[in-house]
Motif scaffolding. Structure first.
Motif, PDB file in Angstrom:
ATOM      1  N   GLN A  42       0.843  -1.185   0.000  1.00  0.00           N
ATOM      2  CA  GLN A  42       0.000   0.000   0.000  1.00  0.00           C
ATOM      3  C   GLN A  42       0.882   1.240   0.000  1.00  0.00           C
ATOM      4  O   GLN A  42       1.853   1.334   0.755  1.00  0.00           O
ATOM      5  N   VAL A  43       0.563   2.167  -0.847  1.00  0.00           N
ATOM      6  CA  VAL A  43       1.314   3.409  -0.955  1.00  0.00           C
ATOM      7  C   VAL A  43       0.569   4.511  -0.214  1.00  0.00           C
ATOM      8  O   VAL A  43      -0.643   4.661  -0.356  1.00  0.00           O
ATOM      9  N   GLN A  44       1.300   5.258   0.566  1.00  0.00           N
ATOM     10  CA  GLN A  44       0.715   6.396   1.275  1.00  0.00           C
ATOM     11  C   GLN A  44       1.460   7.666   0.913  1.00  0.00           C
ATOM     12  O   GLN A  44       2.689   7.675   0.812  1.00  0.00           O
ATOM     13  N   LEU A  45       0.708   8.727   0.751  1.00  0.00           N
ATOM     14  CA  LEU A  45       1.278  10.049   0.515  1.00  0.00           C
ATOM     15  C   LEU A  45       0.834  10.950   1.657  1.00  0.00           C
ATOM     16  O   LEU A  45      -0.360  11.092   1.916  1.00  0.00           O
ATOM     17  N   VAL A  46       1.791  11.543   2.322  1.00  0.00           N
ATOM     18  CA  VAL A  46       1.487  12.404   3.460  1.00  0.00           C
ATOM     19  C   VAL A  46       1.911  13.822   3.122  1.00  0.00           C
ATOM     20  O   VAL A  46       3.083  14.082   2.849  1.00  0.00           O
ATOM     21  N   GLU A  47       0.930  14.707   3.133  1.00  0.00           N
ATOM     22  CA  GLU A  47       1.180  16.110   2.800  1.00  0.00           C
ATOM     23  C   GLU A  47       1.255  16.947   4.075  1.00  0.00           C
ATOM     24  O   GLU A  47       0.642  16.614   5.092  1.00  0.00           O
ATOM     25  N   SER A  48       1.962  18.043   3.975  1.00  0.00           N
ATOM     26  CA  SER A  48       2.034  18.987   5.071  1.00  0.00           C
ATOM     27  C   SER A  48       2.362  20.361   4.521  1.00  0.00           C
ATOM     28  O   SER A  48       2.811  20.484   3.378  1.00  0.00           O
ATOM     29  N   GLY A  49       2.130  21.370   5.345  1.00  0.00           N
ATOM     30  CA  GLY A  49       2.558  22.711   4.988  1.00  0.00           C
ATOM     31  C   GLY A  49       1.472  23.682   4.598  1.00  0.00           C
ATOM     32  O   GLY A  49       1.747  24.852   4.351  1.00  0.00           O
ATOM     33  N   GLY A  50       0.243  23.235   4.538  1.00  0.00           N
ATOM     34  CA  GLY A  50      -0.822  24.169   4.210  1.00  0.00           C
ATOM     35  C   GLY A  50      -1.079  25.129   5.350  1.00  0.00           C
ATOM     36  O   GLY A  50      -0.510  25.028   6.427  1.00  0.00           O
ATOM     37  N   GLY A  51      -1.945  26.095   5.086  1.00  0.00           N
ATOM     38  CA  GLY A  51      -2.286  27.060   6.121  1.00  0.00           C
ATOM     39  C   GLY A  51      -2.854  28.322   5.537  1.00  0.00           C
ATOM     40  O   GLY A  51      -3.284  28.352   4.379  1.00  0.00           O
ATOM     41  N   LEU A  52      -2.863  29.364   6.356  1.00  0.00           N
ATOM     42  CA  LEU A  52      -3.409  30.660   5.962  1.00  0.00           C
ATOM     43  C   LEU A  52      -2.260  31.654   5.788  1.00  0.00           C
ATOM     44  O   LEU A  52      -1.376  31.753   6.639  1.00  0.00           O
ATOM     45  N   VAL A  53      -2.307  32.382   4.696  1.00  0.00           N
ATOM     46  CA  VAL A  53      -1.274  33.371   4.428  1.00  0.00           C
ATOM     47  C   VAL A  53      -1.928  34.585   3.785  1.00  0.00           C
ATOM     48  O   VAL A  53      -2.974  34.466   3.132  1.00  0.00           O
ATOM     49  N   GLN A  54      -1.333  35.731   3.970  1.00  0.00           N
ATOM     50  CA  GLN A  54      -1.846  36.927   3.313  1.00  0.00           C
ATOM     51  C   GLN A  54      -1.438  36.953   1.853  1.00  0.00           C
ATOM     52  O   GLN A  54      -0.407  36.366   1.468  1.00  0.00           O
ATOM     53  N   ALA A  55      -2.212  37.640   1.056  1.00  0.00           N
ATOM     54  CA  ALA A  55      -1.871  37.783  -0.354  1.00  0.00           C
ATOM     55  C   ALA A  55      -0.464  38.371  -0.479  1.00  0.00           C
ATOM     56  O   ALA A  55      -0.099  39.298   0.240  1.00  0.00           O
ATOM     57  N   GLY A  56       0.294  37.784  -1.393  1.00  0.00           N
ATOM     58  CA  GLY A  56       1.673  38.202  -1.565  1.00  0.00           C
ATOM     59  C   GLY A  56       2.655  37.380  -0.761  1.00  0.00           C
ATOM     60  O   GLY A  56       3.868  37.477  -0.962  1.00  0.00           O
ATOM     61  N   GLY A  57       2.133  36.581   0.138  1.00  0.00           N
ATOM     62  CA  GLY A  57       2.971  35.765   0.989  1.00  0.00           C
ATOM     63  C   GLY A  57       3.379  34.453   0.345  1.00  0.00           C
ATOM     64  O   GLY A  57       3.091  34.202  -0.834  1.00  0.00           O
ATOM     65  N   SER A  58       4.029  33.621   1.147  1.00  0.00           N
ATOM     66  CA  SER A  58       4.574  32.360   0.654  1.00  0.00           C
ATOM     67  C   SER A  58       4.205  31.213   1.589  1.00  0.00           C
ATOM     68  O   SER A  58       4.012  31.407   2.789  1.00  0.00           O
ATOM     69  N   LEU A  59       4.116  30.050   0.994  1.00  0.00           N
ATOM     70  CA  LEU A  59       3.950  28.806   1.736  1.00  0.00           C
ATOM     71  C   LEU A  59       4.749  27.727   1.032  1.00  0.00           C
ATOM     72  O   LEU A  59       4.973  27.813  -0.182  1.00  0.00           O
ATOM     73  N   ARG A  60       5.123  26.723   1.800  1.00  0.00           N
ATOM     74  CA  ARG A  60       5.800  25.575   1.209  1.00  0.00           C
ATOM     75  C   ARG A  60       5.053  24.319   1.607  1.00  0.00           C
ATOM     76  O   ARG A  60       4.832  24.067   2.802  1.00  0.00           O
ATOM     77  N   LEU A  61       4.688  23.537   0.608  1.00  0.00           N
ATOM     78  CA  LEU A  61       4.036  22.258   0.828  1.00  0.00           C
ATOM     79  C   LEU A  61       5.047  21.135   0.659  1.00  0.00           C
ATOM     80  O   LEU A  61       5.979  21.240  -0.152  1.00  0.00           O
ATOM     81  N   SER A  62       4.841  20.081   1.413  1.00  0.00           N
ATOM     82  CA  SER A  62       5.700  18.905   1.295  1.00  0.00           C
ATOM     83  C   SER A  62       4.838  17.662   1.169  1.00  0.00           C
ATOM     84  O   SER A  62       3.735  17.602   1.722  1.00  0.00           O
ATOM     85  N   CYS A  63       5.358  16.685   0.457  1.00  0.00           N
ATOM     86  CA  CYS A  63       4.659  15.409   0.280  1.00  0.00           C
ATOM     87  C   CYS A  63       5.683  14.301   0.309  1.00  0.00           C
ATOM     88  O   CYS A  63       6.637  14.319  -0.477  1.00  0.00           O
ATOM     89  N   ALA A  64       5.474  13.347   1.198  1.00  0.00           N
ATOM     90  CA  ALA A  64       6.376  12.210   1.308  1.00  0.00           C
ATOM     91  C   ALA A  64       5.610  10.932   1.015  1.00  0.00           C
ATOM     92  O   ALA A  64       4.507  10.738   1.524  1.00  0.00           O
ATOM     93  N   ALA A  65       6.218  10.079   0.205  1.00  0.00           N
ATOM     94  CA  ALA A  65       5.602   8.813  -0.171  1.00  0.00           C
ATOM     95  C   ALA A  65       6.236   7.676   0.612  1.00  0.00           C
ATOM     96  O   ALA A  65       7.435   7.681   0.879  1.00  0.00           O
ATOM     97  N   SER A  66       5.415   6.699   0.955  1.00  0.00           N
ATOM     98  CA  SER A  66       5.918   5.500   1.616  1.00  0.00           C
ATOM     99  C   SER A  66       5.141   4.302   1.121  1.00  0.00           C
ATOM    100  O   SER A  66       4.064   4.440   0.548  1.00  0.00           O
TER     101      SER A  66
END
Length: 123
Positions: A1-25
């Motif tokens: 079974q393959v799992q993908l786990v995401e992280s890094g979402g959230g709330l940011v103001q316009a013009g801002g930055s976010l980084r998402l990550s995804c790890a597979a196992s």
């Protein structure tokens, strides 16, 4: 079974930055593409950015026109994981972001999806 786990979402103001990550196992035969898709309320899920493995050492990135120049997808060379650096975010980028992995198995091509991570952008 393959799992993908995401992280890094959230709330940011316009013009801002976010980084998402995804790890597979799990048991992955021969991955071909990993990437990010997003779905806003009332909209279809759409491609954001993907990275494809052409050879053992050659990879190709692909971006939706709407994010070119603002988002960057990257691959973790130490493990099967991808990141998405999102800069200059706008309210139009708000959505649930999903990680996807395409695996070429002995039984055919299989797609796996993560559970999604919410990105909200305030104006």
């Amino acid at each position: 079974q393959v799992q993908l786990v995401e992280s890094g979402g959230g709330l940011v103001q316009a013009g801002g930055s976010l980084r998402l990550s995804c790890a597979a196992s799990g048991t992955i035969s021969s991955w071909r593409t990993m990437g990010w898709y997003r779905q806003a309320p009332g909209n279809q899920r759409e491609l954001v950015a993907t990275i494809s493995r052409r050879t053992e050492t050659t990879f190709e990135s692909n971006y939706a026109d709407s994010v070119k120049g603002r988002f960057t997808i990257s691959r973790d060379t130490g493990k099967l994981a991808v990141g998405l650096q999102m800069n200059s975010l706008t309210p139009e980028d708000a959505a649930v972001y999903y990680c996807k992995l395409t695996d070429f198995t002995n039984y055919g091509v299989r797609d796996y999806w993560g559970q999604g991570t919410q990105v909200n952008v305030s104006s």
